[in-house]
Scaffold this motif. Structure first.
Motif, PDB file in Angstrom:
ATOM      1  N   TYR A 300      58.673 116.511 -35.706  1.00  0.00           N
ATOM      2  CA  TYR A 300      58.793 115.064 -35.900  1.00  0.00           C
ATOM      3  C   TYR A 300      60.013 114.790 -36.768  1.00  0.00           C
TER       4      TYR A 300
ATOM      5  N   LYS B 225      60.307 115.327 -31.398  1.00  0.00           N
ATOM      6  CA  LYS B 225      60.730 113.959 -31.096  1.00  0.00           C
ATOM      7  C   LYS B 225      61.248 113.270 -32.343  1.00  0.00           C
ATOM      8  N   ILE B 227      61.140 109.967 -34.212  1.00  0.00           N
ATOM      9  CA  ILE B 227      60.162 108.878 -34.153  1.00  0.00           C
ATOM     10  C   ILE B 227      60.637 107.598 -34.822  1.00  0.00           C
ATOM     11  N   GLU B 236      53.752 105.776 -37.844  1.00  0.00           N
ATOM     12  CA  GLU B 236      53.701 106.650 -36.673  1.00  0.00           C
ATOM     13  C   GLU B 236      53.692 108.124 -37.107  1.00  0.00           C
TER      14      GLU B 236
END
Ligand SMILES: Cc1cc2nc3c(=O)[nH]c(=O)nc-3n(C[C@H](O)[C@H](O)[C@H](O)COP(=O)(O)OP(=O)(O)OC[C@H]3O[C@@H](n4cnc5c(N)ncnc54)[C@H](O)[C@@H]3O)c2cc1C
Ligand SMILES: Nc1ncnc2c1ncn2[C@@H]1O[C@H](COP(=O)(O)O)[C@@H](O)[C@H]1O
Lengths: 323, 248
Positions: A300, B225, B227, B236
């Motif tokens: 992330y 990813k 975000i 998130e």
């Protein structure tokens, strides 16, 4: 036949990495139809023995001697090797902690055994043990075989799972005879920083790089770490700049870490840094530069300013965790 | 005081490791080699001991012809003598230790310094093995060594803190980062090192006890990813850490 697991403790508590070691020893012992023996060494430590059954030890051997109150590597290595011989151990497992790494080479030589260090996997194949270990700071993995009849392994902390079951172990006291020469090297004082865990043992690490702009801003990372019960880590750039102590450095010339979560804040992700932390289960990266290499390995990523994101993360986590 | 330092010649930390065609070792083409970083710290500490107590510093490396580059660097840093224990084979740490121990037994130094680990196989074994083979004390991962006559008081790193360890000479010490800042060789040092001799001897190591059966790259991490680009991404992130990663 037995697999012997050495158990490390500090301040009257068994270390998590030792529970992991005992459980791993049990798994291998079962596959080899051998017994899993745990070994606790120290002074006034007999009460720790009963904690080991649930982690897979069927017998716990205790060397409890006032002379062993402080760590003395020659005496400890002698005790481990003596017990290994008595129990006809075919393998000795130690945690790859600083203590384990200090003892394992001596134990191996006393047993005329080969030693595979810092293993992340140990499998039984056709009755033989094959260990997997990272090399080149985790840039590659090797499978190794130890060719001697007795084998010694150290196990990287935080990799093997310390599953707790309902097992019960028999507890036996063993006495080992020491000479004054066994105590020429001895620990005379221990200083442990209380509060945050060490990077090699932590389940979560909040790590900062040059993007933190100065040592004073690490307070932001400490605040986040405290909400998460995490350790604070650092890139070499900030350690070399004197912003953080050496023992927090993560990377090829620092600590190799395998936490569940690694939060990299203002760290570019140089090869030497990634080598030390890429085996983390989840990686979060916060960096202003969308092309920073850290994003190639991050699960992330937030492409943004640490000074904007980190304080907000701390606040929202506090709420979410009810702290 | 006689100080010996054992130094290893390893791939540069920048190296992107490629597995060789034998699937057991790395592909060495195009790889730059250097002195293992912890060994530089060990050499620096030896030089400081010589400055303080007088005497000489000898460096030893067991390996092929190429190890001379690393020995040459130690000479440029200022050591008095360099010895190559020649051996072209791949060995495990135990075998390397037997080769070094044989030479060190004859040399009988007061202090033997090692790096805490070589950054190739990251074994962290050779120093302690040599100490056990010679029957002398060892202190691992030291960040401070204070020699007073024959007694030595060290600070050694442990998880989350430090131990003070006392021992006696002769002894082995394994250098950890923080012990000192290694010097860069001066231009004068580099020039002088070119003409200093490197003593060569055949090594007689024992057989390895740990053999590599396979080498591979770790499984590649899937690209993650992105975000968000500011603090509005925080909810998130928390959701993903909770639902997907299950770490909070
Ligand atoms: C022999 C050798 C061994 C080494 N060993 C190690 C090691 O063990 N560990 C290690 O870490 N390194 C090691 N290095 C150093 C490594 O090559 C890098 O220099 C170092 O990791 C860079 O640290 P950094 O990411 O903190 O700094 P930089 O590379 O300068 O990165 C800073 C990052 O912060 C970002 N940034 C700036 N401001 C902000 C902001 N406000 N918000 C968000 N992001 C921001 C920038 O975009 C940049 O990506 C070694 C090098 C050598 C030669
Ligand atoms: N081939 C070698 N020649 C000389 N010293 C070595 C060699 N290999 C390892 N060492 C020393 O032993 C230390 C630990 O190495 P290792 O056990 O391989 O991680 C290194 O930091 C060096 O000081």
């Amino acid at each position: 036949m037995a697999i012997l697991a050495f158990v490390e403790h500090r301040d009257g508590k068994i270390k998590k990495s030792s529970f992991e070691t005992v459980r791993a020893a049990r798994t291998v012992a079962d596959a080899l139809k051998a017994e899993c023996c745990a070994l606790v060494i120290g002074s006034g430590i007999s009460s720790l023995a009963k904690e080991l059954g649930p982690y897979g030890a069927s017998r716990v051997l205790v060397v409890d001697d006032p002379a062993l109150a402080a760590h003395a590597n020659l005496a400890f290595a002698k005790a481990i090797a003596t017990v290994a011989v008595q129990q006809k151990a075919q393998a000795v497992f130690l945690p790859a902690s600083q203590m384990g790494k200090d003892l394992a080479p001596r134990v191996a030589l006393k047993l005329q055994a080969g030693l595979a260090s810092d293993c992340v996997g140990i499998n039984v194949e056709n009755g033989d043990l094959v260990a997997t270990r990272p090399v080149y700071a985790g840039k590659a993995l090797v499978d190794v075989r130890v060719t001697t009849p007795v084998k010694v392994f150290t196990l990287r902390p935080n990799v093997f799972t310390a599953t707790q079951g309902s097992g019960d172990a028999s507890i036996e006291t063993v006495s080992v005879t020491f000479d004054p020469a066994d105590f020429v090297t001895a620990v005379t004082d221990v200083k442990v920083a209380t509060g945050r865990p060490d990077v090699t043992e932590a389940d979560i690490i909040v790590s900062g790089g040059r993007g933190m702009k100065g040592p004073e801003h690490f307070a932001l990372l400490e605040a986040l770490a405290d909400v998460l019960g995490a350790a604070v880590g650092a890139s070499r750039a900030v350690v070399d700049a004197g912003w953080r102590p050496h023992d927090e450095q993560v990377g090829q010339t620092g600590k190799t870490v395998s936490p569940t979560l690694y939060v990299a804040c203002g760290i570019s992700g140089a090869v030497q840094h990634i080598a030390g932390m890429s085996s983390s289960k989840y990686i979060v990266a916060i960096n202003k530069d969308k092309d920073a290499p850290i994003f190639q390995i991050a699960d992330y990523g937030i492409v943004g300013d640490v000074f904007d994101i980190v304080p907000e993360l701390t606040v929202q986590l506090k709420q979410a965790l009810g702290k | 005081m006689k100080v010996a330092v054992c130094i290893n010649h390893v791939p540069d930390t920048e190296t992107k490791i490629k597995v060789g065609s034998d699937n057991k070792s790395i592909d060495r083409t195009g790889v730059n080699f250097m002195m293992s970083p912890y060994d530089e710290i060990a050499v620096e500490e030896a030089l400081r001991m010589r400055d303080k107590f007088k005497g000489e510093v000898v460096v030893l490396s067991l390996g092929g012809e190429k190890h001379k580059e690393t020995l040459r660097k130690a000479l440029a840093m200022g050591v008095d003598k360099a010895v190559l224990l020649k051996d072209e084979a791949e060995r495990d740490s135990f075998a390397v230790a037997t080769g070094l121990a044989a030479e060190l037994r004859a040399l009988a130094p007061d202090v033997i310094l090692f790096g805490k680990q070589s950054i190739d196989f990251d074994d962290a074994q050779v120093g302690t093995c040599v100490a056990e083979m010679l029957g002398i004390p060892s202190v691992g991962v030291v960040v401070k060594i204070d020699i007073q006559d024959k007694t030595v008081v060290c600070q050694r790193e442990i998880e989350g803190g430090h131990e003070t360890v006392q021992t006696v000479l002769p002894a082995v010490f394994l250098a950890q980062k923080g012990l000192n800042e290694p010097r860069y060789p001066s231009l004068k040092g580099i020039m002088a090192a070119k003409s200093k001799p490197i003593e060569e001897k055949p090594a007689a190591p024992a057989e390895s006890r740990v053999i590599t059966v396979a080498m591979r790259k770790p499984p590649a991490k899937a690209t993650g990813k992105i975000i968000g680009t500011d603090k509005t991404a925080v909810p998130e992130l928390l959701r993903l850490l909770h639902d997907e990663a299950k770490v909070i």
